[in-house]
Write an enzyme that holds these catalytic residues in place. Structure first.
Site, short mmCIF file in Angstrom:
data_model
loop_
_atom_site.label_atom_id
_atom_site.label_comp_id
_atom_site.label_asym_id
_atom_site.label_seq_id
_atom_site.Cartn_x
_atom_site.Cartn_y
_atom_site.Cartn_z
N LYS A 55 -53.60 -31.40 -61.85
CA LYS A 55 -53.76 -30.27 -61.08
C LYS A 55 -55.32 -30.26 -60.93
O LYS A 55 -55.80 -29.63 -60.14
CB LYS A 55 -53.32 -28.96 -61.39
CG LYS A 55 -51.68 -29.07 -61.41
CD LYS A 55 -51.39 -27.62 -61.78
CE LYS A 55 -50.03 -27.65 -61.94
NZ LYS A 55 -49.36 -26.50 -62.70
N GLY A 56 -56.04 -30.55 -62.10
CA GLY A 56 -57.40 -30.46 -62.36
C GLY A 56 -58.40 -30.91 -61.13
O GLY A 56 -59.55 -30.30 -61.14
N GLU A 111 -60.93 -37.81 -60.21
CA GLU A 111 -60.32 -37.15 -61.57
C GLU A 111 -61.63 -36.08 -61.69
O GLU A 111 -62.52 -36.02 -61.17
CB GLU A 111 -60.61 -38.05 -62.56
CG GLU A 111 -59.54 -38.66 -63.29
CD GLU A 111 -58.69 -37.43 -64.03
OE1 GLU A 111 -58.68 -36.38 -63.61
OE2 GLU A 111 -58.07 -37.62 -65.14
N ASP A 112 -61.19 -34.92 -62.45
CA ASP A 112 -61.74 -33.79 -62.92
C ASP A 112 -62.63 -34.18 -63.96
O ASP A 112 -63.93 -33.96 -63.97
CB ASP A 112 -60.94 -32.59 -63.18
CG ASP A 112 -59.72 -33.02 -64.29
OD1 ASP A 112 -59.68 -34.14 -64.40
OD2 ASP A 112 -59.24 -32.06 -64.73
N ASP A 115 -62.61 -37.28 -70.75
CA ASP A 115 -63.10 -36.93 -71.98
C ASP A 115 -62.86 -38.09 -72.86
O ASP A 115 -63.72 -38.65 -73.13
CB ASP A 115 -62.02 -35.65 -72.52
CG ASP A 115 -62.33 -35.02 -73.82
OD1 ASP A 115 -63.45 -35.41 -74.36
OD2 ASP A 115 -61.48 -33.99 -74.07
N ARG A 177 -58.64 -21.95 -62.86
CA ARG A 177 -58.85 -22.96 -61.73
C ARG A 177 -59.71 -22.44 -60.54
O ARG A 177 -60.34 -23.54 -59.88
CB ARG A 177 -57.45 -23.65 -61.38
CG ARG A 177 -56.90 -24.26 -62.69
CD ARG A 177 -55.43 -25.05 -61.84
NE ARG A 177 -54.71 -25.46 -62.77
CZ ARG A 177 -54.58 -26.55 -63.65
NH1 ARG A 177 -55.65 -27.31 -63.57
NH2 ARG A 177 -53.60 -26.76 -64.40
P1 IMP Z 1 -58.96 -37.42 -71.62
O1 IMP Z 1 -57.59 -38.42 -71.50
O2 IMP Z 1 -59.14 -37.16 -72.91
O3 IMP Z 1 -60.19 -38.21 -71.04
O4 IMP Z 1 -58.70 -36.10 -70.83
C1 IMP Z 1 -58.34 -36.13 -69.76
C2 IMP Z 1 -57.64 -34.79 -69.02
O5 IMP Z 1 -57.70 -33.81 -70.19
C3 IMP Z 1 -58.34 -34.15 -68.16
O6 IMP Z 1 -57.89 -34.75 -67.01
C4 IMP Z 1 -58.09 -32.67 -68.10
O7 IMP Z 1 -56.83 -32.48 -67.77
C5 IMP Z 1 -58.20 -32.59 -69.57
N1 IMP Z 1 -59.37 -32.08 -70.31
C6 IMP Z 1 -60.31 -32.79 -70.72
N2 IMP Z 1 -61.18 -32.00 -71.26
C7 IMP Z 1 -61.09 -30.74 -70.49
C8 IMP Z 1 -61.83 -29.65 -70.50
O8 IMP Z 1 -62.98 -29.52 -71.15
N3 IMP Z 1 -61.22 -28.57 -69.72
C9 IMP Z 1 -59.91 -28.62 -69.22
N4 IMP Z 1 -59.29 -29.89 -69.28
C10 IMP Z 1 -59.95 -30.89 -69.82
MG MG Z 2 -55.44 -29.96 -67.59
#
Ligand code: IMP
Ligand code: MG
Length: 189
Positions: A55-56, A111-112, A115, A177
């Site tokens: 949803k982000g 993508e939001d 990380d 959100r």
């Molecule tokens: P990744 O797989 O570690 O790159 O994380 C990606 C997903 O984790 C994103 O699509 C978000 O849904 C969630 N996420 C990562 N960092 C944050 C943050 O700082 N706030 C909120 N959601 C996050």
């Molecule tokens: Mg999330």
């Protein structure tokens, strides 16, 4: 990027859980318009299919699609990653898949935040297996120095420090959100 300013800080109901403004509503707005312009130029010959990762990315998708001056199509998928609330495990579950066929399409994943990059890495492999003509990524936020998987991101809105952030689609336990700016999250009590 901005510090606190009264204009940014309209969300009194969330005040206790929010730290500083990481990206103000105005900065988001301006940058999304820039990204839209760039995408309009880059994809002028082949309007893309924008794939929103729910949803982000809903707020970002909603603004970005209107900033692209091309006959884009949009579709949505929902993923959830197992594991602790604020860190991804890299094991991704597809909660809602796309409705359209990707074969031969120019696909742009919206993508939001990237990380660790594990979620995106998974998505790329998952969608890449469906023979799109191209598969690129437009991420609003990139957390500096956190990537465990090397990412080539065609479009990035902002590089930000590795703190956990909320707002403009990003949540903690489904909340925040609906804020227009992006804040560090200091709640949790
Ligand atoms: P990744 O797989 O570690 O790159 O994380 C990606 C997903 O984790 C994103 O699509 C978000 O849904 C969630 N996420 C990562 N960092 C944050 C943050 O700082 N706030 C909120 N959601 C996050
Ligand atoms: Mg999330």
């Amino acid at each position: 990027m901005g510090n606190y300013s009264p204009d940014d800080f309209t969300a009194t109901w969330a005040r206790h859980d929010l730290g500083e403004v990481v990206v103000s509503a105005k900065e988001v707005h301006d940058r999304v318009l820039e990204l839209g312009r760039q995408i309009s130029l880059d994809y002028a010959e082949n309007p893309p299919l924008l794939v929103c990762v729910l949803k982000g990315a809903i707020n970002f998708m909603s603004d970005l699609m209107r900033a692209v001056e091309l006959p884009v199509e949009v579709d949505f998928m929902a993923v959830s990653s197992y594991g602790a609330a604020t860190k991804t495990s890299g094991v991704v579950r597809i909660v809602k898949d796309l409705d359209v066929d990707l074969a031969g399409r120019d696909v742009l994943i919206v993508e939001d935040v990237v990380d660790s990059g594990l979620t995106l890495n998974y998505l790329r492999q998952y969608l890449g297996a469906r023979s799109p003509a191209s598969l690129e990524v437009c991420a609003l936020l990139l957390k500096e120095g956190e990537q465990r998987v090397q990412q080539s991101l065609r479009y990035v809105g902002f590089s930000i420090p590795a703190d956990f952030v909320v707002g403009y689609g990003l949540d903690v336990n489904e909340k925040y959100r609906n804020l227009d700016a992006i804040y560090t999250y200091v709640g949790g009590a």
